[in-house]
Design an enzyme around this catalytic site. Structure first.
Site, short mmCIF file in Angstrom:
data_model
loop_
_atom_site.label_atom_id
_atom_site.label_comp_id
_atom_site.label_asym_id
_atom_site.label_seq_id
_atom_site.Cartn_x
_atom_site.Cartn_y
_atom_site.Cartn_z
N ASP A 110 -7.66 -5.60 14.06
CA ASP A 110 -7.54 -4.15 13.81
C ASP A 110 -7.04 -4.00 12.38
O ASP A 110 -5.89 -3.69 12.14
CB ASP A 110 -6.54 -3.57 14.82
N GLN A 134 -8.65 2.79 19.45
CA GLN A 134 -7.76 1.77 20.04
C GLN A 134 -8.25 1.31 21.39
O GLN A 134 -8.16 0.13 21.73
CB GLN A 134 -6.33 2.30 20.23
N ASP A 186 1.06 -12.21 6.52
CA ASP A 186 -0.38 -12.15 6.23
C ASP A 186 -1.15 -12.90 7.31
O ASP A 186 -0.82 -14.03 7.68
CB ASP A 186 -0.63 -12.78 4.85
N ALA A 187 -2.22 -12.27 7.79
CA ALA A 187 -3.01 -12.83 8.88
C ALA A 187 -3.65 -14.17 8.53
O ALA A 187 -3.78 -15.05 9.38
CB ALA A 187 -4.10 -11.84 9.28
N GLN A 238 0.81 -1.21 0.00
CA GLN A 238 0.00 0.00 0.00
C GLN A 238 0.85 1.27 0.00
O GLN A 238 2.05 1.23 0.25
CB GLN A 238 -0.92 0.01 1.24
N1 AAT Z 1 -4.94 1.05 14.47
C1 AAT Z 1 -4.98 1.70 13.20
C2 AAT Z 1 -6.05 1.31 12.41
C3 AAT Z 1 -6.04 0.48 11.37
S1 AAT Z 1 -4.55 -0.12 10.79
C4 AAT Z 1 -4.89 -1.56 9.88
C5 AAT Z 1 -3.62 -2.37 9.63
O1 AAT Z 1 -4.00 -3.65 9.10
C6 AAT Z 1 -2.63 -1.77 8.65
O2 AAT Z 1 -1.39 -1.55 9.28
C7 AAT Z 1 -2.50 -2.85 7.54
O3 AAT Z 1 -1.19 -2.96 7.00
C8 AAT Z 1 -2.91 -4.12 8.30
N2 AAT Z 1 -3.38 -5.22 7.45
C9 AAT Z 1 -4.17 -5.16 6.35
N3 AAT Z 1 -4.35 -6.37 5.81
C10 AAT Z 1 -3.68 -7.26 6.59
C11 AAT Z 1 -3.48 -8.68 6.52
N4 AAT Z 1 -4.01 -9.41 5.54
N5 AAT Z 1 -2.73 -9.27 7.49
C12 AAT Z 1 -2.19 -8.52 8.49
N6 AAT Z 1 -2.33 -7.17 8.59
C13 AAT Z 1 -3.07 -6.54 7.65
C14 AAT Z 1 -7.38 0.18 10.77
C15 AAT Z 1 -8.18 1.40 10.51
C16 AAT Z 1 -9.57 1.12 10.00
C17 AAT Z 1 -10.05 2.24 9.11
C18 AAT Z 1 -11.49 2.12 8.84
N7 AAT Z 1 -11.92 2.99 7.77
#
Ligand code: AAT
Length: 292
Positions: free
Chosen positions: A159, A65, A140-141, A34
């Protein structure tokens, strides 16, 4: 540049855009996943933006948070093993660390650049990584959960960003099945669940998937985050069968946890009244989310 059509074209909220005055761009970069941007805003402090979408600001990050961490952790007695998905800024880790019962905090964030950039520009959030209980995995999750031992976690907090880009699979049934498998009986999930003003269908889909994947309770809660589209964000709270969980009544109240409301930084938003209030839904949302 406001007024140019492209700013109103995000498929998650077509026809609208929220604007913040940029004082200074502090960082701009691109990871394999991204575009990452940090700017100093006129009124909300520093802002983290991923692929053009605001993820957090200094001023209102507390609302998101604190709620996403304490709604699940205050709903079960003595949580010990917690997994965070996403959350590379560290803010959710910071909040989980208030719970002294917690022994292990695992985090699986896909994007190392988010972690590095937050360590540089958001020290009040990335401080969460300094807790000795934290174990960081960059990846990746979906892959991480596939390999997770069955019944390992007391709580899983998702999150994650909106389901376009790397978080696409995180709203689909196989992902929720893997979460349910990784939770112990009576374990809980708290998942970022978008806005009831904008995403009725997405929330409905997530709710019906979760009602199948989780045999305990499935509830929707929400809170106000001024810099998120429509100014609110929701959370999906689910429990695995085994031990009943009543999410609406915090059985593990933060006010009774030693040092939890200070812990090096005062808690700003969450308390037991906000917890209970978060489950009250407007009539239209009750109807659309079939919670009546
Ligand atoms: N606490 C801040 C809010 C967030 S951050 C969301 C995070 O999820 C990002 O750092 C992104 O890199 C991570 N992420 C995305 N996809 C994956 C994945 N497949 N595996 C692991 N991590 C991932 C969220 C804000 C929400 C906004 C709502 N509009």
């Amino acid at each position: 540049k406001a007024g140019k059509v492209q700013y109103y074209n995000n498929p998650m909220w077509p026809g609208e855009a929220h604007s913040l005055k940029v004082e200074k761009v502090l960082y701009q970069g691109k990871s394999p996943y991204q575009e990452v941007l940090v700017f100093e805003s006129a009124t909300y402090g520093k802002v983290l933006v991923l692929d053009g979408i605001v993820q957090l600001t200094d001023k209102d990050e507390c609302a998101y948070q604190e709620m996403i961490a304490h709604l699940p952790l205050c709903s079960i007695p003595s949580p010990k093993t917690v997994l965070v998905i996403g959350g590379g800024d560290g803010g959710v880790l910071r909040e989980i660390a208030r719970h002294k019962s917690v022994e292990v905090i695992e985090i699986c964030e896909i994007d190392k650049l988010v972690i590095d950039v937050c360590k540089e520009f958001f020290p009040d959030l990335s401080i969460g990584f300094d807790d000795p209980r934290v174990r960081l995995h960059v990846g990746d999750a979906v892959e991480y959960l596939r390999n997770a031992p069955e019944g390992k976690y007391d709580a899983i907090i998702v999150d994650s960003s909106d389901p376009i880009g790397p978080a696409q699979e995180l709203v689909e049934k196989p992902f929720f099945d893997m979460i349910a498998r990784a939770l112990r009986p009576g374990g809980v999930l708290c998942n970022q669940a978008e806005s009831m003003w904008l995403h009725t269908h997405l929330i409905q889909d997530m709710l019906s998937i979760c009602r199948e994947s989780f045999k305990g309770s499935v509830r929707y809660a929400w809170t106000s985050v001024p810099t998120y589209p429509s100014g609110v964000i929701g959370f999906l709270l689910c429990s695995k069968d085994g031990l009943p969980v009543d999410f609406t009544n915090p059985i593990n109240p933060i006010e009774k946890l030693e040092g939890a409301t200070s812990a090096g930084r005062e808690i700003k938003f969450y308390n037991s009244e906000m917890h209970k209030a978060a489950f009250a839904l407007p009539t239209f949302a009750k109807r659309e989310l079939a919670t009546v």
